[in-house]
Structures are given as structure tokens and as C-alpha cells.
Design a protein around this motif. Structure first.
Motif, mmCIF file in Angstrom:
data_model
loop_
_atom_site.group_PDB
_atom_site.id
_atom_site.type_symbol
_atom_site.label_atom_id
_atom_site.label_comp_id
_atom_site.label_asym_id
_atom_site.label_seq_id
_atom_site.Cartn_x
_atom_site.Cartn_y
_atom_site.Cartn_z
ATOM 1 N N UNK A 1 0.322 -1.307 0.106
ATOM 2 C CA UNK A 1 0.009 0.427 0.188
ATOM 3 C C UNK A 1 0.813 1.334 0.083
ATOM 4 N N UNK A 2 0.465 2.328 -0.005
ATOM 5 C CA UNK A 2 1.295 3.575 -0.678
ATOM 6 C C UNK A 2 0.465 4.611 0.159
ATOM 7 N N UNK A 3 0.903 5.738 -0.325
ATOM 8 C CA UNK A 3 0.012 7.076 0.345
ATOM 9 C C UNK A 3 -0.681 7.398 0.919
ATOM 10 N N UNK A 4 -1.491 7.448 2.166
ATOM 11 C CA UNK A 4 -2.454 7.698 3.086
ATOM 12 C C UNK A 4 -1.380 6.992 4.250
ATOM 13 N N UNK A 5 -1.178 5.835 3.831
ATOM 14 C CA UNK A 5 -0.801 4.832 4.938
ATOM 15 C C UNK A 5 0.728 5.260 5.506
ATOM 16 N N UNK A 6 1.533 5.474 4.687
ATOM 17 C CA UNK A 6 2.775 6.088 4.338
ATOM 18 C C UNK A 6 3.061 7.204 5.561
ATOM 19 N N UNK A 7 1.943 8.692 5.338
ATOM 20 C CA UNK A 7 1.299 9.693 6.576
ATOM 21 C C UNK A 7 0.601 9.223 7.507
ATOM 22 N N UNK A 8 0.009 8.134 7.439
ATOM 23 C CA UNK A 8 -0.035 7.815 9.083
ATOM 24 C C UNK A 8 0.671 6.785 9.594
ATOM 25 N N UNK A 9 1.953 6.349 9.503
ATOM 26 C CA UNK A 9 2.849 5.880 9.884
ATOM 27 C C UNK A 9 4.260 6.680 10.503
ATOM 28 N N UNK A 10 4.571 7.803 9.100
ATOM 29 C CA UNK A 10 5.273 7.704 9.655
ATOM 30 C C UNK A 10 5.144 9.338 9.881
ATOM 31 N N UNK A 11 4.091 10.179 10.380
ATOM 32 C CA UNK A 11 3.721 11.576 10.906
ATOM 33 C C UNK A 11 4.078 11.294 12.501
ATOM 34 N N UNK A 12 3.417 10.528 13.301
ATOM 35 C CA UNK A 12 3.705 10.697 14.122
ATOM 36 C C UNK A 12 5.333 10.244 14.958
ATOM 37 N N UNK A 13 5.630 9.927 13.977
ATOM 38 C CA UNK A 13 7.432 9.768 14.072
ATOM 39 C C UNK A 13 7.678 10.660 14.017
ATOM 40 N N UNK A 14 7.938 12.047 13.084
ATOM 41 C CA UNK A 14 7.716 12.814 13.278
ATOM 42 C C UNK A 14 7.717 13.868 13.513
ATOM 43 N N UNK A 15 6.842 14.295 14.818
ATOM 44 C CA UNK A 15 6.251 15.136 15.854
ATOM 45 C C UNK A 15 7.205 16.056 16.875
ATOM 46 N N UNK A 16 8.198 14.949 16.652
ATOM 47 C CA UNK A 16 9.721 15.673 18.041
ATOM 48 C C UNK A 16 10.911 16.723 16.562
ATOM 49 N N UNK A 17 10.181 16.691 15.181
ATOM 50 C CA UNK A 17 11.266 17.185 14.508
ATOM 51 C C UNK A 17 10.350 18.548 14.099
ATOM 52 N N UNK A 18 9.578 18.622 13.717
ATOM 53 C CA UNK A 18 8.252 19.227 13.646
ATOM 54 C C UNK A 18 8.478 20.954 15.230
ATOM 55 N N UNK A 19 8.162 19.628 16.362
ATOM 56 C CA UNK A 19 8.253 20.570 17.447
ATOM 57 C C UNK A 19 10.075 21.110 17.679
#
Lengths: 244, 222, 57, 199
Positions: free
Chosen positions: B157-175
Motif C-alpha cells: 500500500x502507499x499514499x495515506x498509509x505512509x503518512x499515517x505511519x510516519x507523521x507521528x514519528x516526526x513530531x519531535x522534528x516538527x517541534x
């Protein structure tokens, strides 16, 4: 007879080869005249010398819209008459239209810095041009992604026409959005109050820019026809080797 | 090292040649940023306040959504099988692809970010600093996203699944990215600490991302 | 000619315009040269078009 | 040099594909893996090259470079050609030779599969058979002792099959090893046969 001749890509190439030098010369001459007038035009009582930027900004804005109109006509040619030259005309116009839209944005921003005190204000007109630029980027992205030119042309034609229908709605929405939030308090190029001493060179520049667009478009169409010829010959080359 | 360079160059070449792949991320970034004032209004003072946040969110989404097909095309055409018969470990091969992605997608983002910052009324003297935070932070986004791209191959699968998997992991980077950018603009907090943490996050991701992504790919290809 | 206090912006505008036009001109010219060269190569290898003037297959 | 498989078992998704499989292949020798669809021919090849993990047993390549894995000494030809349509024929091959092993005479390899005249053509224009030939060109360009071929001749016409058969014989004469999954003899002279699945 004449129409059929013109519609034939080989004839078109011949015609383009003959026309291009003349068009280039005419473009240069008109620019010389227009720029001369622009440089000697008097300063505006509100904008001062920055009115000289308008001689670039207004024609670019016109070409941005002209490009989309051209693409819409070509899109009809692609979808209704299935004409290969219409495909070529639409594809060749997209990057040129996008480039002039970008030029309009940049010159508008450079004009705005002394007038507004900042490079960018979400002014209704500039914002509409920005949305037009985004639409151009979409069409370009579509052309870049399409592997087979015929299919890409039809997809881009549909997108172009949808955009053409949408542009007035976008313009209206942006105007409404803008007045809703803050009354525009900026200097504008008033429609009727332009002095003839400015209007005259402005017209000359608009004609020069249009000639430039036509020249570039014709050259780009010629390139596109050659590109398709290359593609056809490569297919034959690959096939020829397989059957040999 | 020759294999690493060959794979890197091939991916750069493909990104530049296929469908303007390299510019799609930058275009998406531009569109996200332009849409924001339509949602929050053209008030320059407000835009100036939230400008760095918008730039970071737009940059993050552009980076991650462009990662979607990073391994999928190589998996579908059999290239991934051959990549594993090379003389470098899969971890390094994966890193080569990630570096190519960063060069072709994230670098254009960083380059146009001052321009977009200008449109969002971010202070002129802070534009360079905001771009610097993106330059330092996007490697973290790429290498974290790498894991998601590999898992997307495993799950087909791709697309949205990727975003769902990865976005939470990138929260520290965003902060820490937005914190550093804001510090550069307004203060009073100093720019140094959040920026240092941002760099540390990037370095850690560059080391750990390929290991996790390679493990996910090995599993995906069984 | 006096460009007033905002001369920089006017000059920058004209410079950007020249750059954009030059880039477009370079694009069409280089593209033309490239396509001509490829066509020349193909013709040298004896590849011919089956039907003259048919734009695409 | 000898490829040695001892008591090999493999299962995917909880289903046992094969088990208790032992065989060996010497240099200059070809092993043809046969069996019905789904018997595990492809899985066996992928297991040998290390793409699929063994559940039991061991596979070794004896007498090769000691520090190198089986994968690094094998050419794997699967169902897909690993060709990028946006790159030219030459660029595709140059990439794989650089990635897999370094310097190689790319033009000579393209000549061996009769694609040299198309070197500058984008691979998107190639037919299925031409793509397969381009894929096989890397076996010629980069020397590796073990060839693992999964139905390599499916897209090839009889002329191209003939050419490839010559290439395989030359590889065997040079002391190479071939393990091929195939339904027919696939252009190999008197190969040993390993039959998978129920007899």
C-alpha cells in the motif's frame, strides 16, 4: 485547401521556418520602440518612477491570461477535432504562459515593495495571478508525467478547460475573500485615469510582448513536432531491429 | 562506495528525468503554503506569526508524500532483488536512495522556502534562518519517512498509509524545527538549543533509518 | 534619466524580465538543436519515417 | 567451485514449499529445476541467492571468494527485467555494471545480445524480448560464477534463445555454474534435472 495545408505538420514546419526570422525581427523592433517610449514616459504622480515596472507587469499579466486562452482553444481542438497540431499548440503554450505569469508575479512584488512596504501582500489581483500560476504548474506537471504524448494531451486539455471555467469563479472568490478581511488600501492602476503619455508606450509594450509570445510559441511548437517525429522514428527503429 | 555512488546517481537522474519528479515536492509545498492564507485570511501580522509553522508543516507533508514511491517502483520492476545482490549491504543501498531523494526533493524545498516565507510575511532577516532549520531538519524527515516507505512496500500500500505511519514519528522534528525557526524570528529563547536538538535528531535518523528500512524491506521481499 | 528613490526595484524588474525572456529563448533554441541532432543521428542510422508528416504514431 | 545445498527447507506464509532438499552443482555444470506451477522453482532460486530466508538447512558456494556471500557471486534473473524506461539502453546497463561490480565493456555486452545499435534509445521503446535481452546483457558484462535463471527465455524469440544458449555454454566452459528454473531444456546441453513437488 489552405486549411488542410496548414494542418499538415510538415507544411506547418515549413511555414514556421519561414515565419520565425520575420517574427523575431518584428519582436525586436517593437520592443525597441516600446522600451524607448517606456523609458521616456513621465513619472506617475502617485507611483513616481516605479510606474516603469508597469510596462513589464501589465503585459506579462495579459500574456498569462492570453496563454491560458490559447491553451483553451487548443484544448477544444484536441478534444473536439482530435487534431495533433492542437495537442502540440497546447503543450508548447504551457511553459511560456507559466513563465510570463511568474514574471507578472515577480514584477508585481518588486513594484509592491516601495508601494506597500513589503514584497508580498495578499492583494486580490496578485493573488488571482498566483492561483493562475498554480494552475499552470498543474498542467505542466501533467505533461511531464504523461508517458504517451497523445494521452497526456487529452488529459491536459480536459484540465485546461476545467481551469478556464474555474478561473472566473476563482477570481470572484478571491475578490470576495480579500474585501471580507480587509479593505484594500493600496495604489492601483486605475482603469480610466491612465495618462496617454503612459498608455501609449504601454500599448506598444503589450504588442511587443504578444509578438514575443507568438514567436516563442511557434518555435516551441516546431520543437514539439520534431520531438514527436523523434519518438515515431525511435519506435520504428526498435521495431525494425526486432524484425531484422 | 562505487555502488553507492552509482545508485545515488541513478536515482537523481531518474528524478530529474521522469515527469519532473524532482519539482513535484516543491510544487506541492508552494500550493500548501498558498492555500493557508485563504483559510486564515490575508492578515499579514497573523501570517507572520504562524509563517514558520506553515512552512514547516508544508515542508514536512511535501517530503513525506513524495517518499511514497521510493521503493515501490524498484520493487515492482525487480530492481530491488538485484540491488540485494550487490556488494554493499542493503542498509547502504537504502541510504543511497534516501540521499538521492533528499537532494532532489528536499533541497528544492529548502531553496524556495525563503520566497514562500516572504509571502507569509516572515521577517526578511529571519528567512535565511528558517531555511537553515529546514536544511537541518529535512534529513530527519527523509530518513524517518524511509522506514514508512519500506513498510509500504511490505504492505503493498502507499499514499495515506505512509503518512499515517510516519507523521507521528516526526513530531519531535516538527517541534524543534518550528521552535528553532521561531527563536530566530522573535526570540526571546535562544536559537541554539532547539537547533542543536534538531541536528541531533537528523543525525540519529540518518544512522537508524536505513537499518530499520532495510529490515522492513527484507521482510517485504520474502 | 532619473529613476527616483526606488531605482533598485525598477532595475531589478527589468533584469528579471530579461532573465525570463533569455531563459525562454535559450530553452527553445537548445531544444531545437537537441531534437535536430537526434533526428540527424536517427537518419544517419537509416531509420526513416513510414509516412511523412504523421506527427505521432 | 561447488554449490552445495544440504537438507534445505523453505516455507512462506506458514505453507511449506519444499523440505529436505539436498543437491550440489559443480563448475561447468548446469542444474535444471523443473516442476509444476507452484512447486517452488522460483522460491528455490530466491532462497539460493538469499532473497528468501531458509527455514532449515544450509546453502554454500565452496571454492569461491571466501569473504563474499552467495548473492555477491551470483547473477539473479527473475521474472522482472529491472529496466528503467526513462534511462537509455546504455545507461541501464552501465548502472547495473557499476552497481554490481565495477568496470565492464558495456558495448561488447550489448553486442552479445544484439542491442548495440539501440544503445542511445530510451528503454521505454524496447519490446518485451528486447528488455529481457538487455537484462541478460549484465550477465555478460560482469563476471560472476553462479547464474540463477528463472525461466530466462520466456520472452525471447527462437533466434534470441539460440544466442542466449551459446552464452550459457560459454559460461559453463569458463567454469561457471547455472541453476535454471524451466519447463523445457531451455537451451542447455544435457542438464541435470531436479524435480520439485509431488512426482
Amino acid at each position: 485547401m489552405a486549411v488542410i495545408d496548414f494542418a499538415n505538420p510538415t507544411r506547418f514546419l515549413k511555414l514556421a521556418n519561414r515565419l520565425l526570422p520575420w517574427l523575431a525581427v518584428a519582436t525586436v523592433l517593437t520592443f525597441a520602440y516600446g522600451l524607448n517610449g517606456a523609458l521616456h514616459a513621465p513619472d506617475d504622480y502617485q507611483q513616481g518612477a516605479t510606474v516603469k515596472i508597469m510596462f513589464l507587469h501589465v503585459p506579462s499579466a495579459w500574456l498569462g491570461m492570453f496563454g491560458w486562452m490559447l491553451m483553451s482553444v487548443a484544448a477544444l481542438g484536441t478534444l473536439v477535432w482530435r487534431h495533433p497540431l492542437a495537442d502540440v499548440a497546447g503543450k508548447a503554450a504551457a511553459p511560456i504562459g507559466a513563465a510570463f505569469t511568474l514574471l507578472c508575479l515577480v514584477t508585481g512584488s518588486l513594484w509592491g515593495r516601495p508601494m506597500w512596504g513589503t514584497y508580498w501582500v495578499w492583494d486580490a489581483r496578485l493573488t488571482s495571478v498566483l492561483v493562475l500560476f498554480l494552475l499552470y504548474l498543474g498542467v505542466l506537471a501533467l505533461y511531464w508525467t504523461a508517458e504517451e504524448p497523445g494521452r497526456g494531451a487529452r488529459a491536459a486539455a480536459i484540465l485546461t478547460l476545467v481551469g478556464a471555467v474555474n478561473i472566473p469563479i476563482i477570481k470572484f472568490s478571491v475578490d470576495w475573500w480579500n474585501t471580507l478581511h480587509q479593505p484594500a488600501s493600496v495604489f492601483r492602476m486605475g482603469g480610466s485615469s491612465i495618462d496617454p503619455s503612459i498608455l501609449h508606450p504601454l500599448f506598444a509594450m503589450a504588442i511587443a510582448f504578444t509578438l514575443l509570445f507568438v514567436t516563442l510559441h511557434l518555435a516551441a511548437m516546431r520543437n514539439e513536432i520534431l520531438r514527436r517525429r523523434v519518438r515515431a522514428m525511435r519506435l520504428i527503429q526498435a521495431q525494425g531491429l526486432a524484425s531484422a | 562506495m562505487k555502488s553507492f555512488a552509482a545508485l545515488l546517481m541513478r536515482d537523481v537522474r531518474l528524478a530529474v528525468r521522469v515527469g519532473g519528479g524532482a519539482l513535484m515536492g516543491a510544487m506541492f509545498f508552494l500550493i500548501v503554503v498558498v492555500m493557508t492564507p485563504f483559510a486564515v485570511g490575508p492578515n499579514l501580522r497573523l501570517l507572520g506569526l504562524i509563517g514558520p509553522a506553515i512552512l514547516w508543516l508544508g515542508g514536512e507533508l511535501a517530503t513525506l508524500l513524495a517518499l511514497d514511491r521510493l521503493f515501490a517502483t524498484d520493487h515492482e520492476d525487480g530492481s530491488l532483488d538485484l540491488i540485494r545482490t550487490g556488494e554493499i549491504p542493503l542498509e547502504l543501498a537504502v541510504a543511497a536512495k534516501a540521499v538521492a531523494h533528499w537532494l532532489t526533493t528536499c533541497l528544492p524545498l529548502v531553496v524556495i522556502s525563503p520566497l514562500l516565507g516572504l509571502m507569509l510575511n516572515v521577517e526578511a532577516r529571519a528567512l535565511g534562518w528558517v531555511a537553515l532549520t529546514l536544511l537541518a531538519g529535512t534529513p530527519a524527515l527523509t530518513f524517518i519517512g524511509l522506514v514508512g516507505a519500506a513498510l509500504a512496500v511490505a504492505l503493498r500500500r502507499g499514499g495515506l498509509l505512509l503518512a499515517i505511519l510516519v507523521l507521528p514519528l516526526t513530531i519531535p522534528v516538527l517541534i524543534f524545527g518550528v521552535a528553532a525557526a521561531n527563536a530566530a524570528i522573535a526570540g526571546p529563547a535562544p536559537f541554539g538549543p532547539p537547533f542543536t536538538i534538531l541536528c541531533a535528531l537528523s543525525l540519529a535518523s540518518v544512522v537508524l533509518g536505513p537499518v530499520a528500512a532495510a529490515a522492513a524491506l527484507r521482510y517485504a521481499m520474502e | 534619466m532619473n529613476l527616483g528613490p526606488h531605482a533598485d526595484f525598477i532595475i531589478a524588474s527589468y533584469a528579471v524580465a530579461i532573465f525570463v525572456v533569455a531563459a525562454l529563448a535559450a530553452w527553445v533554441t537548445l531544444d531545437y538543436i537537441t531534437q535536430r541532432r537526434i533526428l540527424g543521428d536517427l537518419e544517419e542510422r537509416g531509420v526513416t519515417r513510414r509516412s511523412r508528416g504523421k506527427g505521432h504514431p | 567451485m561447488r554449490l552445495q545445498a544440504e537438507n534445505v527447507a523453505c516455507s512462506r506464509g506458514g505453507r511449506e514449499i519444499f523440505a529436505g532438499l539436498s543437491f550440489s552443482v559443480h563448475d561447468g555444470e548446469a542444474l535444471m529445476v523443473t516442476g509444476r506451477n507452484g512447486a517452488g522453482k522460483s522460491s528455490l532460486l530466491r532462497t539460493i541467492v538469499g532473497l528468501v530466508r531458509l527455514t532449515e538447512g544450509e546453502i554454500r558456494l565452496e571454492g569461491g571468494r571466501a569473504e563474499a556471500s552467495v548473492a555477491e557471486q551470483s547473477h539473479f534473473v527473475g521474472h522482472d527485467d529491472a529496466i528503467k524506461p526513462a534511462l537509455s539502453v546504455r545507461e541501464n546497463l552501465v548502472f547495473w555494471t557499476r552497481y554490481l561490480g565495477g568496470a565492464a565493456d558495456v558495448i561488447a555486452a550489448l553486442e552479445a545480445v544484439e542491442l548495440a545499435p539501440l544503445a542511445a534509445l530510451p528503454a521505454a521503446y524496447l519490446s518485451a524480448g528486447q528488455k529481457r535481452r538487455l537484462s541478460l546483457a549484465r550477465l555478460v558484462a560482469i563476471k560472476r560464477p553462479l547464474w540463477l535463471l528463472d525461466e530466462p527465455t520466456t520472452a525471447l524469440d527462437s533466434v534470441a534463445q539460440q544466442r542466449f544458449s551459446v552464452l550459457m555454454q560459454a559460461h559453463l566452459r569458463d567454469g561457471g555454474l547455472i541453476v535454471a528454473a524451466a519447463h523445457g531444456p531451455a537451451g542447455l546441453e544435457k542438464p541435470r534435472e531436479l524435480r520439485l513437488g509431488p512426482p
